[in-house]
Design a protein around this motif. Structure first.
Motif, PDB file in Angstrom:
ATOM      1  N   UNK A 273      29.853 -11.726  14.332  1.00 35.97           N
ATOM      2  CA  UNK A 273      30.576 -12.400  15.738  1.00 35.97           C
ATOM      3  C   UNK A 273      30.965 -14.155  15.879  1.00 35.97           C
ATOM      4  N   UNK A 274      30.147 -14.678  14.973  1.00 36.01           N
ATOM      5  CA  UNK A 274      29.970 -16.589  14.745  1.00 36.01           C
ATOM      6  C   UNK A 274      31.167 -16.882  15.988  1.00 36.01           C
ATOM      7  N   UNK A 275      30.775 -16.676  16.670  1.00 38.59           N
ATOM      8  CA  UNK A 275      31.810 -17.353  18.282  1.00 38.59           C
ATOM      9  C   UNK A 275      32.079 -18.561  18.435  1.00 38.59           C
ATOM     10  N   UNK A 276      31.165 -19.569  18.158  1.00 35.54           N
ATOM     11  CA  UNK A 276      29.968 -21.176  18.351  1.00 35.54           C
ATOM     12  C   UNK A 276      29.606 -21.591  17.080  1.00 35.54           C
ATOM     13  N   UNK A 277      30.539 -20.948  16.475  1.00 39.36           N
ATOM     14  CA  UNK A 277      30.566 -22.148  15.061  1.00 39.36           C
ATOM     15  C   UNK A 277      31.686 -23.350  14.883  1.00 39.36           C
ATOM     16  N   UNK A 278      30.262 -24.234  14.566  1.00 37.49           N
ATOM     17  CA  UNK A 278      31.668 -25.360  14.458  1.00 37.49           C
ATOM     18  C   UNK A 278      32.446 -25.400  13.077  1.00 37.49           C
ATOM     19  N   UNK A 279      32.509 -27.128  12.825  1.00 40.56           N
ATOM     20  CA  UNK A 279      32.612 -27.298  11.598  1.00 40.56           C
ATOM     21  C   UNK A 279      31.866 -27.244  10.845  1.00 40.56           C
ATOM     22  N   UNK A 280      31.005 -27.880  10.875  1.00 44.94           N
ATOM     23  CA  UNK A 280      29.317 -27.944   9.723  1.00 44.94           C
ATOM     24  C   UNK A 280      29.345 -25.939   9.329  1.00 44.94           C
ATOM     25  N   UNK A 281      28.823 -25.501  10.500  1.00 45.21           N
ATOM     26  CA  UNK A 281      28.715 -24.098  10.393  1.00 45.21           C
ATOM     27  C   UNK A 281      29.848 -23.056   9.486  1.00 45.21           C
ATOM     28  N   UNK A 282      31.030 -23.144   9.544  1.00 45.09           N
ATOM     29  CA  UNK A 282      32.308 -22.595   8.937  1.00 45.09           C
ATOM     30  C   UNK A 282      32.067 -23.462   7.367  1.00 45.09           C
ATOM     31  N   UNK A 283      31.865 -24.586   7.127  1.00 44.85           N
ATOM     32  CA  UNK A 283      31.293 -24.716   5.372  1.00 44.85           C
ATOM     33  C   UNK A 283      30.590 -24.872   5.091  1.00 44.85           C
ATOM     34  N   UNK A 284      29.687 -24.538   6.245  1.00 46.24           N
ATOM     35  CA  UNK A 284      28.464 -24.260   5.726  1.00 46.24           C
ATOM     36  C   UNK A 284      28.552 -22.185   5.094  1.00 46.24           C
ATOM     37  N   UNK A 285      29.514 -21.667   5.366  1.00 45.71           N
ATOM     38  CA  UNK A 285      29.863 -20.496   5.449  1.00 45.71           C
ATOM     39  C   UNK A 285      30.574 -20.063   3.932  1.00 45.71           C
ATOM     40  N   UNK A 286      31.563 -20.993   3.949  1.00 46.13           N
ATOM     41  CA  UNK A 286      32.558 -20.767   2.899  1.00 46.13           C
ATOM     42  C   UNK A 286      31.581 -21.603   1.735  1.00 46.13           C
ATOM     43  N   UNK A 287      30.829 -21.865   1.663  1.00 47.16           N
ATOM     44  CA  UNK A 287      29.762 -22.845   0.532  1.00 47.16           C
ATOM     45  C   UNK A 287      29.328 -21.680  -0.126  1.00 47.16           C
ATOM     46  N   UNK A 288      28.381 -20.449   0.996  1.00 40.67           N
ATOM     47  CA  UNK A 288      27.283 -19.779   0.581  1.00 40.67           C
ATOM     48  C   UNK A 288      28.791 -19.137   0.399  1.00 40.67           C
ATOM     49  N   UNK A 289      29.361 -18.114   0.101  1.00 44.05           N
ATOM     50  CA  UNK A 289      30.338 -17.300   0.357  1.00 44.05           C
ATOM     51  C   UNK A 289      30.254 -16.377   1.484  1.00 44.05           C
ATOM     52  N   UNK A 290      29.159 -16.754   2.451  1.00 41.06           N
ATOM     53  CA  UNK A 290      29.179 -15.650   3.514  1.00 41.06           C
ATOM     54  C   UNK A 290      30.615 -14.894   4.438  1.00 41.06           C
ATOM     55  N   UNK A 291      29.876 -14.006   4.507  1.00 44.05           N
ATOM     56  CA  UNK A 291      31.212 -13.394   4.972  1.00 44.05           C
ATOM     57  C   UNK A 291      30.950 -13.327   6.776  1.00 44.05           C
ATOM     58  N   UNK A 292      32.700 -13.250   7.752  1.00 45.91           N
ATOM     59  CA  UNK A 292      32.146 -13.914   9.149  1.00 45.91           C
ATOM     60  C   UNK A 292      33.074 -12.059   9.526  1.00 45.91           C
ATOM     61  N   UNK A 293      32.039 -11.725  10.534  1.00 46.25           N
ATOM     62  CA  UNK A 293      33.080 -10.117  11.124  1.00 46.25           C
ATOM     63  C   UNK A 293      33.421 -10.505  12.737  1.00 46.25           C
ATOM     64  N   UNK A 294      34.548 -11.161  12.871  1.00 43.74           N
ATOM     65  CA  UNK A 294      34.714 -12.209  13.586  1.00 43.74           C
ATOM     66  C   UNK A 294      35.748 -10.699  15.286  1.00 43.74           C
TER      67      UNK A 294
END
Length: 427
Positions: A273-294
């Motif tokens: 979902x990641x529905x309410x992800x803000x900029x810092x959260x998206x940057x964190x996902x990119x840094x860790x290589x975490x996948x988003x299933x939206x």
């Protein structure tokens, strides 16, 4: 050499091909346009050799192997079988009746799941990640039945149950006191890190392929809020530690930014979902290589059909609060190059309509090729699979074929003309 022209294929021959063991013959598939799921360009004039369910070779068309059956898809675009990373096959589907899951026995739920599996496969989704069911382990039963050949369906990787706090987003709230729910509906309920670790072990011991955690409240759960964290960082870390020690992946249902960050920092592999992800959260996902299933289509379905059918106002209100925000977060995630896999939440809307999301993915920032790869090679990468998702030697011969070029009209994937799974014609 036998030649099969799909457009003129008789029902009897189709049935014969479908019933034959995949290893009984060699197939030689002629394609008009080939999208292999990993390359960024489509190729023409390519042929695929299939033996024993797997792709043996892919290359320019020539003389078919001796004794091979030729499948003539030379007028079609051929792609890998599609993958949906967020489905709920082994469940009744969303409705206005909160009590529907408890009214249906485990056996009835499994039979409904068999129907859902069939229509999903016929829609071109030859692999799915099934991310939880209220009736715990029903998904394991369905997966095993498909693997045995008892019922038709996609390849399934299943979670077994939701790992959730008591009365959290993974519970059937608002029907009876939760303590009175059947035991199979509370297999993943955990109040402490120790309980979370024990529940993880139980699910993996009983056939789960990965673990699904509920890190925030849910849109479609009474008494929970999407932005509110639920499983604690300590619980999430305990779950990840157990699962990763056994070589299994962990995904987290998480709408709110704090819950998403808790899950990423705990080491989960993907976020649902990641529905309410803000900029810092998206940057964190990119840094860790975490996948988003939206799941950026089903908000429209919930608003339209849920309103018409009288779904709980709490559901509709939370859906309104998250739909546009999720689509904005998706667009930004695409811009940042965050890992994104194809995930629909099918079961909230009818199974078999999984491909409706492709249009939204293109509308909100992806190219058609990126959207296709999110449901083929990239989706396989998210699951850690090297046997599906691409038309390359060694992988399963799972294909779909369409008359219209999906790179020109991504909506073409909503009407699949032919489906093959493991070298066997499905439709």
């Amino acid at each position: 050499m036998r030649r099969v022209r799909q457009r003129g294929l008789t029902a009897a021959l189709a049935a014969a091909l479908a019933a034959a063991p995949a290893s009984a013959e060699t197939l030689y598939v002629q394609t008009g346009r080939l999208i292999d799921g990993v390359s960024n360009e489509a190729r023409t004039g390519q042929c695929i050799t299939i033996e024993a369910e797997r792709i043996k070779a892919v290359g320019p068309c020539g003389k078919a192997p001796d004794g091979a059956t030729v499948v003539d898809w030379s007028g079609l675009t051929v792609l890998p079988g599609l993958i949906d990373l967020h489905t709920h096959l082994a469940d009744l589907g969303q409705s206005a009746d909160l009590a529907a899951p408890i009214k249906a026995s485990p056996a009835e739920t499994a039979l409904v799941g068999a129907r859902n599996a069939r229509v999903t496969l016929e829609a071109g989704f030859t692999s799915v990640r099934d991310v939880g069911t209220y009736r715990g382990l029903t998904d394991v039963t369905l997966r095993n039945a498909i693997e045995r050949g008892d019922v038709p369906g996609p390849r399934m990787w299943v979670a077994g149950a939701y790992l959730t706090i008591p009365k959290g987003g993974g519970e059937l709230n608002g029907v009876v006191p939760n303590e009175q729910l059947p035991p199979d509906m509370r297999l993943g309920v955990a109040a402490t890190p120790e309980e979370a670790a024990a529940r993880t072990t139980y699910l993996l011991d009983h056939g789960a392929d990965f673990i699904k955690t509920i890190a925030t409240g849910a849109v479609l759960a009474i008494g929970t809020e999407p932005g509110a964290p639920e499983l604690t960082p300590e619980q999430l870390r305990a779950i990840v530690k157990v699962a990763h020690a056994r070589g299994k992946r962990v995904t987290a249902h998480a709408h709110g930014a704090i819950g998403i960050q808790n899950a990423i920092n705990a080491g989960v592999d993907s976020i649902e979902h990641a529905s309410l992800a803000d900029e810092a959260t998206l940057q964190l996902a990119k840094k860790h290589g975490t996948w988003l299933a939206m799941d950026i289509y089903n908000g429209t379905y919930i608003d339209e059909v849920g309103t018409k059918e009288g779904w709980p106002e709490e559901y509709l209100r939370k859906n309104r609060e998250t739909t546009d925000a999720q689509r904005a977060a998706f667009r930004r995630a695409v811009e940042l190059g965050v890992n994104i896999g194809y995930a629909t939440d099918a079961g909230v809307y009818p199974h078999g309509l999984n491909a409706r999301q492709f249009r939204n993915m293109v509308k909100y920032g992806m190219t058609p090729m990126q959207a296709i790869q999110s449901a083929t090679g990239r989706a396989a990468e998210e699951m850690g699979r090297t046997d599906v998702g691409a038309i390359v030697p060694g992988r399963y011969a799972d294909f779909v074929a369409v008359k219209t070029d999906p790179l020109a009209d991504i909506g073409a994937l909503e009407t699949i003309d032919h489906v093959m799974k493991g070298g066997v014609l499905v439709r």
